[in-house]
Design a protein around this motif. Structure first.
Motif, PDB file in Angstrom:
ATOM      1  N   ASP A  60      21.256   9.213 -14.484  1.00  0.00           N
ATOM      2  CA  ASP A  60      20.921  10.482 -15.130  1.00  0.00           C
ATOM      3  C   ASP A  60      22.187  11.192 -15.602  1.00  0.00           C
ATOM      4  O   ASP A  60      22.191  11.862 -16.628  1.00  0.00           O
ATOM      5  N   ASP A  61      23.276  11.019 -14.836  1.00  0.00           N
ATOM      6  CA  ASP A  61      24.567  11.582 -15.240  1.00  0.00           C
ATOM      7  C   ASP A  61      25.617  10.470 -15.227  1.00  0.00           C
ATOM      8  O   ASP A  61      26.656  10.562 -14.572  1.00  0.00           O
ATOM      9  N   ASN A  62      25.291   9.385 -15.932  1.00  0.00           N
ATOM     10  CA  ASN A  62      26.243   8.278 -16.091  1.00  0.00           C
ATOM     11  C   ASN A  62      26.863   7.799 -14.782  1.00  0.00           C
ATOM     12  O   ASN A  62      28.071   7.585 -14.693  1.00  0.00           O
ATOM     13  N   GLY A  63      26.046   7.669 -13.753  1.00  0.00           N
ATOM     14  CA  GLY A  63      26.514   7.079 -12.501  1.00  0.00           C
ATOM     15  C   GLY A  63      27.049   8.069 -11.492  1.00  0.00           C
ATOM     16  O   GLY A  63      27.344   7.695 -10.355  1.00  0.00           O
ATOM     17  N   TYR A  64      27.169   9.340 -11.879  1.00  0.00           N
ATOM     18  CA  TYR A  64      27.606  10.367 -10.928  1.00  0.00           C
ATOM     19  C   TYR A  64      26.408  10.895 -10.131  1.00  0.00           C
ATOM     20  O   TYR A  64      26.471  11.940  -9.510  1.00  0.00           O
ATOM     21  N   ASP A  65      25.312  10.140 -10.175  1.00  0.00           N
ATOM     22  CA  ASP A  65      24.118  10.422  -9.367  1.00  0.00           C
ATOM     23  C   ASP A  65      23.808   9.123  -8.613  1.00  0.00           C
ATOM     24  O   ASP A  65      23.155   8.234  -9.138  1.00  0.00           O
ATOM     25  N   ILE A  66      24.330   9.014  -7.398  1.00  0.00           N
ATOM     26  CA  ILE A  66      24.308   7.725  -6.682  1.00  0.00           C
ATOM     27  C   ILE A  66      23.074   7.615  -5.787  1.00  0.00           C
ATOM     28  O   ILE A  66      22.783   8.513  -4.994  1.00  0.00           O
ATOM     29  N   SER A  67      22.373   6.482  -5.922  1.00  0.00           N
ATOM     30  CA  SER A  67      21.196   6.259  -5.079  1.00  0.00           C
ATOM     31  C   SER A  67      21.470   5.270  -3.955  1.00  0.00           C
ATOM     32  O   SER A  67      20.680   5.161  -3.018  1.00  0.00           O
ATOM     33  N   ASP A  68      22.596   4.532  -4.036  1.00  0.00           N
ATOM     34  CA  ASP A  68      23.026   3.666  -2.930  1.00  0.00           C
ATOM     35  C   ASP A  68      24.541   3.503  -3.008  1.00  0.00           C
ATOM     36  O   ASP A  68      25.054   2.864  -3.925  1.00  0.00           O
ATOM     37  N   SER A 105      24.028  13.553  -4.115  1.00  0.00           N
ATOM     38  CA  SER A 105      23.527  12.196  -4.335  1.00  0.00           C
ATOM     39  C   SER A 105      22.517  12.254  -5.478  1.00  0.00           C
ATOM     40  O   SER A 105      22.277  13.313  -6.059  1.00  0.00           O
ATOM     41  N   SER A 106      21.924  11.122  -5.768  1.00  0.00           N
ATOM     42  CA  SER A 106      20.761  11.109  -6.663  1.00  0.00           C
ATOM     43  C   SER A 106      19.528  11.572  -5.891  1.00  0.00           C
ATOM     44  O   SER A 106      19.446  11.406  -4.665  1.00  0.00           O
ATOM     45  N   HIS A 162      21.259  22.398  -6.288  1.00  0.00           N
ATOM     46  CA  HIS A 162      21.949  21.354  -7.059  1.00  0.00           C
ATOM     47  C   HIS A 162      22.953  22.018  -7.997  1.00  0.00           C
ATOM     48  O   HIS A 162      22.576  22.803  -8.851  1.00  0.00           O
ATOM     49  N   GLN A 163      24.234  21.689  -7.817  1.00  0.00           N
ATOM     50  CA  GLN A 163      25.265  22.304  -8.669  1.00  0.00           C
ATOM     51  C   GLN A 163      25.365  21.621 -10.027  1.00  0.00           C
ATOM     52  O   GLN A 163      25.992  22.150 -10.944  1.00  0.00           O
ATOM     53  N   PHE A 164      24.743  20.443 -10.146  1.00  0.00           N
ATOM     54  CA  PHE A 164      24.777  19.720 -11.423  1.00  0.00           C
ATOM     55  C   PHE A 164      23.351  19.530 -11.920  1.00  0.00           C
ATOM     56  O   PHE A 164      22.590  20.488 -11.954  1.00  0.00           O
ATOM     57  N   ALA A 165      22.970  18.311 -12.313  1.00  0.00           N
ATOM     58  CA  ALA A 165      21.620  18.118 -12.856  1.00  0.00           C
ATOM     59  C   ALA A 165      20.569  18.260 -11.747  1.00  0.00           C
ATOM     60  O   ALA A 165      20.875  18.139 -10.547  1.00  0.00           O
ATOM     61  N   VAL A 166      19.314  18.484 -12.154  1.00  0.00           N
ATOM     62  CA  VAL A 166      18.200  18.603 -11.201  1.00  0.00           C
ATOM     63  C   VAL A 166      18.097  17.347 -10.334  1.00  0.00           C
ATOM     64  O   VAL A 166      17.737  17.411  -9.159  1.00  0.00           O
ATOM     65  N   LYS A 167      18.457  16.188 -10.917  1.00  0.00           N
ATOM     66  CA  LYS A 167      18.365  14.928 -10.188  1.00  0.00           C
ATOM     67  C   LYS A 167      19.595  14.660  -9.316  1.00  0.00           C
ATOM     68  O   LYS A 167      19.782  13.550  -8.824  1.00  0.00           O
TER      69      LYS A 167
END
Length: 540
Positions: A60-68, A105-106, A162-167
């Protein structure tokens, strides 16, 4: 000699993997692509690669939203590919520095999926929640990409922060379990042989949203010191904190020579000097050159012996420096080399962003060709706010993050040699004239100039450890300084603009000098500098 470290003496190259080299034709760069270009980087002479995030992510933010945090996103390859990259880089004396996103995180991370299930879930407190009423957030804090920093979850009757995107929900660093999970993960990567970490927006982890404190919270340094003790201090790593709010005084805490926090900081004071006072990056203003000299000098002199700085003009979030403060037309080559000379002669660890060593430039696309969430949100918000399309686009052309994210220009072939498929973002159309293949063959190219600058840093300790002294502080065109270590002095002279300038050196600098590097091939004229001319001398 001050505290010597390998990371003070090296030059770091930042790779944005999505745009570097694609090997499977899907239009997105991958780890195998980076492995295939390691010899190119070894020839340049760099000693470390900072890799923008490659961990598993919904992007969602080019990888700056980590799910693992302990797996690689399939778009880039596999964990095996990552281990191969670490090992192949090591064979070439290059270390891999990973990008760690520890503030958030994501929302697809297993922790957050659990946290949303109920207030009693053991993972609920891994994130920052507040009770509330739908439509009335706990306060008016806004996210960095626009909108409220609070998102309503009806099942729980709560908002998450969330300081960045909602996700990208913020992690709760006040919870010791969260901190321990993070330390275990970092140690796991250290065991795999990584050479260091860049810590994304690390100055935001100790937020106290009820008090509207986001950056530099009261517990920030306590948490960073614990993080360092539990992880980094167990190895000989390069660690760099991204700290938008840092002053020299705060930087001395972040990069104390005792090693209690990080090796160095990314501070951004020079980066905001072409913005209107008190406004954001999109509100443009001409560069205040005298202020640039003051700011860079302040960071050179005030950190001396007490902290370590990173030197950079570009990264994945910033426009291309040759278009921004150089001249990407008639004097593209000269101004790119001048900006490199100015930076690489200073104290600190220099960072080269992919394509900078080729003098890659900004782009001007129609709005539908852009991909960046921040830029697209800005366009929508400003259009709705009554701004004129042309004015919004002027800001995007100047400052949009996608300027840095167009594919690496390897050769004059289709898609600049980046991919055999359809690139995820358009290639800059000037790739036929600006590419690595041409520059490798041309000894006067920007690439070989960077290579020479990197070689000088390895050869002359004075460039790494010498004292800095600004010359001609009030000159509106000339950026000149000396670096001195024991009885050795290096003089750096840079004409920042496109006119010829004249100067008269202080008496003590008028003696015999050896020209170490210059961006004009013919004999320099003492006392004057041509448009964007740069020279570095060794005083005898």
């Amino acid at each position: 000699m001050q505290n010597e470290k390998w990371w003070k003496e090296t030059v770091v190259y930042q790779i944005y993997p999505r745009s570097f080299q694609d090997t499977n034709g899907d239009g997105i760069g991958d780890l195998k692509g980076i492995i295939s270009r390691l010899d190119y980087l070894a020839e340049l002479g760099i000693g470390a690669i900072w890799l923008s995030p490659v961990c598993k992510s919904p992007q969602d933010d080019n990888g700056y939203d980590i799910s693992d945090y302990q797996d690689i996103d399939p778009m880039f390859g596999s964990l095996d590919d990552m281990e191969t990259l670490i090992n192949e880089a090591k064979k070439r004396n290059i270390r891999i520095v990973m990008d760690l996103v520890l503030n958030h995180s994501s929302d697809e991370h297993p922790w957050f999926l659990e946290a949303k299930k109920s207030k009693d879930n053991p993972y609920h407190d891994y994130y920052v929640w507040r009770d509330g009423v739908e439509g009335t957030p706990p306060n008016d804090l806004r996210g960095c990409f626009g909108g409220s920093a609070w998102e309503w979850v009806p099942e729980l009757g709560q908002y998450y922060f969330h300081q960045f995107a909602v996700k990208q929900p913020d992690l709760n660093w006040d919870n010791p379990k969260v901190r321990q999970e993070i330390y275990d993960m970092i140690n796991w990567w250290m065991d795999k042989g990584v050479g260091g970490f860049r810590l994304d927006v690390i100055d935001l982890i100790a937020k106290e949203p009820d008090r509207k404190i986001t950056g530099n919270g009261p517990n920030l340094h306590k948490y960073i010191q614990e993080l360092s003790r539990e992880t980094f201090q167990k190895g000989d790593l390069l660690t760099v904190g991204e700290t938008w709010g840092a002053t020299p005084e705060i930087a001395k805490l972040y990069s104390n020579p005792d090693g209690s926090e990080f090796s160095m900081v990314f501070q951004f004071e020079h980066i905001g000097l072409d913005e209107q006072e008190g406004k954001g990056k999109w509100d443009l203003s001409p560069l205040d050159f005298l202020k640039l000299k003051q700011v860079l000098t302040k960071w050179q002199t005030e950190l001396k012996g007490e902290a370590w700085n990173s030197l950079f003009w570009n990264n994945h979030d910033l426009p291309r420096i040759v278009s921004r403060w150089g001249n990407d037309g008639e004097y593209r080559v000269e101004s790119a080399k001048m900006l490199a000379t100015l930076l690489h002669g200073m104290q600190g660890t220099p960072y080269i962003y992919q394509g900078e060593e080729l003098g890659m430039t900004n782009v001007q696309y129609p709005i539908e060709d852009y991909r960046d969430i921040e830029l697209l949100n800005l366009y929508k918000e400003r259009l709705e706010g009554g701004y004129v399309h042309e004015d919004i686009m002027a800001s995007i052309y100047a400052k949009g993050r996608d300027n840095a994210r167009t594919p690496m220009q390897w050769d004059a072939g289709e898609n600049a040699g980046f991919t055999t498929g359809e690139p995820w973002i358009r290639v800059n159309p000037n790739y036929t004239g600006i590419n690595a293949a041409d520059q490798l063959e041309n000894p006067d190219s920007i690439f070989h100039y960077y290579r020479k600058l990197i070689g000088l840093r390895k050869e002359y300790n004075v460039i790494v450890y010498g004292d800095f002294k600004l010359l001609f502080s009030d000159d509106k065109d000339l950026f000149a300084y000396t670096r001195t270590l024991d009885d050795t002095t290096v003089l750096v002279l840079c004409n920042f603009y496109g006119n010829t300038v004249f100067y008269d050196l202080p008496e003590e600098l008028k003696g015999d000098k050896e020209l170490l590097i210059s961006n004009y091939s013919d004999e320099p004229v003492n006392g004057s500098l041509r448009p964007f001319e740069a020279r570095m001398y060794l005083l005898k």
